[in-house]
Design a protein around this motif. Sequence first.
Motif, PDB file in Angstrom:
ATOM      1  N   ILE A 122     133.244 -50.398  -3.501  1.00 41.57           N
ATOM      2  CA  ILE A 122     132.895 -50.794  -2.128  1.00 41.57           C
ATOM      3  C   ILE A 122     131.392 -50.680  -1.952  1.00 41.57           C
ATOM      4  O   ILE A 122     130.821 -49.596  -2.069  1.00 41.57           O
ATOM      5  N   GLU A 123     130.740 -51.790  -1.675  1.00 35.28           N
ATOM      6  CA  GLU A 123     129.276 -51.812  -1.518  1.00 35.28           C
ATOM      7  C   GLU A 123     128.928 -51.901  -0.028  1.00 35.28           C
ATOM      8  O   GLU A 123     129.182 -52.918   0.623  1.00 35.28           O
ATOM      9  N   THR A 124     128.352 -50.825   0.493  1.00 35.69           N
ATOM     10  CA  THR A 124     128.012 -50.738   1.907  1.00 35.69           C
ATOM     11  C   THR A 124     126.565 -50.280   2.061  1.00 35.69           C
ATOM     12  O   THR A 124     126.132 -49.343   1.367  1.00 35.69           O
ATOM     13  N   PRO A 125     125.779 -50.903   2.932  1.00 34.59           N
ATOM     14  CA  PRO A 125     124.376 -50.527   3.116  1.00 34.59           C
ATOM     15  C   PRO A 125     124.206 -49.039   3.444  1.00 34.59           C
ATOM     16  O   PRO A 125     125.052 -48.451   4.121  1.00 34.59           O
ATOM     17  N   GLU A 126     123.120 -48.469   2.996  1.00 36.69           N
ATOM     18  CA  GLU A 126     122.892 -47.035   3.159  1.00 36.69           C
ATOM     19  C   GLU A 126     122.854 -46.602   4.617  1.00 36.69           C
ATOM     20  O   GLU A 126     123.381 -45.540   4.966  1.00 36.69           O
ATOM     21  N   ASP A 127     122.226 -47.384   5.477  1.00 37.64           N
ATOM     22  CA  ASP A 127     122.117 -46.969   6.874  1.00 37.64           C
ATOM     23  C   ASP A 127     123.490 -46.850   7.527  1.00 37.64           C
ATOM     24  O   ASP A 127     123.733 -45.933   8.331  1.00 37.64           O
ATOM     25  N   ILE A 128     124.397 -47.749   7.176  1.00 40.31           N
ATOM     26  CA  ILE A 128     125.753 -47.686   7.719  1.00 40.31           C
ATOM     27  C   ILE A 128     126.482 -46.468   7.177  1.00 40.31           C
ATOM     28  O   ILE A 128     127.161 -45.740   7.918  1.00 40.31           O
ATOM     29  N   ARG A 129     126.335 -46.221   5.876  1.00 40.01           N
ATOM     30  CA  ARG A 129     127.010 -45.082   5.263  1.00 40.01           C
ATOM     31  C   ARG A 129     126.533 -43.757   5.844  1.00 40.01           C
ATOM     32  O   ARG A 129     127.317 -42.840   6.108  1.00 40.01           O
ATOM     33  N   PHE A 130     125.219 -43.653   6.072  1.00 40.71           N
ATOM     34  CA  PHE A 130     124.692 -42.405   6.629  1.00 40.71           C
ATOM     35  C   PHE A 130     125.200 -42.158   8.043  1.00 40.71           C
ATOM     36  O   PHE A 130     125.583 -41.040   8.392  1.00 40.71           O
ATOM     37  N   LYS A 131     125.228 -43.199   8.879  1.00 43.05           N
ATOM     38  CA  LYS A 131     125.720 -43.049  10.256  1.00 43.05           C
ATOM     39  C   LYS A 131     127.183 -42.609  10.256  1.00 43.05           C
ATOM     40  O   LYS A 131     127.592 -41.747  11.038  1.00 43.05           O
ATOM     41  N   ARG A 132     127.975 -43.206   9.383  1.00 39.14           N
ATOM     42  CA  ARG A 132     129.388 -42.821   9.282  1.00 39.14           C
ATOM     43  C   ARG A 132     129.521 -41.375   8.816  1.00 39.14           C
ATOM     44  O   ARG A 132     130.337 -40.614   9.328  1.00 39.14           O
TER      45      ARG A 132
END
Length: 207
Positions: A122-132
């Motif tokens: 699963i490839e997800t941008p870092e900013d989204i991953r950090f917020k989650r």
Amino acid sequence: IGIGGGTAAGKTTIVSKLIEHYSSASTIQLDSYYKDFSNLSFEARKSINFDHPDSFDTKILKKHLRLLLEGTKIESPRYNYKKHCRESIFNIIYPNKLIFLEGTLIFFYAEITKLMMLKIFIETPEDIRFKRRLKRDVKKRGRLPIEVRKQYNESVKPMHMQYIEPLKSVADIIISAYSMALPVGHSSWRQVYCRCKALKTVEWARA
């Protein structure tokens, strides 16, 4: 079937969608197999780099995966994120035609990937991953925002760049964050759907 990717990339979400779609499957989480650090003090456990490959007990994980593939139920460890140690109770996991193993580093271990018939990253941008990650750790794991940011910058991000990001090359399928928001029946999921459907008819006998 291995489901990998960075922290808070959406691994648990895709597994939930696939289980809902296929009605029946078993799930194992790599996080359940952190090594047992209960012999250390709480402060000492807090300082452990849980994002490094060496923090997982892959010997037990491999044994449990083999048992499931042989048709035997297992007692999977339960990990307490607030106390940073294993609990004294277990999760009973039953064998199934579809077995999902999800975790950040599951593709790092060759002895584990050999047991997989399909590897999805699963490839997800870092900013989204950090917020989650920030939202999840504060709400569900009793962490303070400052603690989450410190851990992310000191271990989560560096370990992602060093160990997790390169694992995309191991995957059979890479799913983007955009596709994650779509229903399983969407054409973007067709490859995953077809591969998973095929595996339901395969006799599990891995060397």
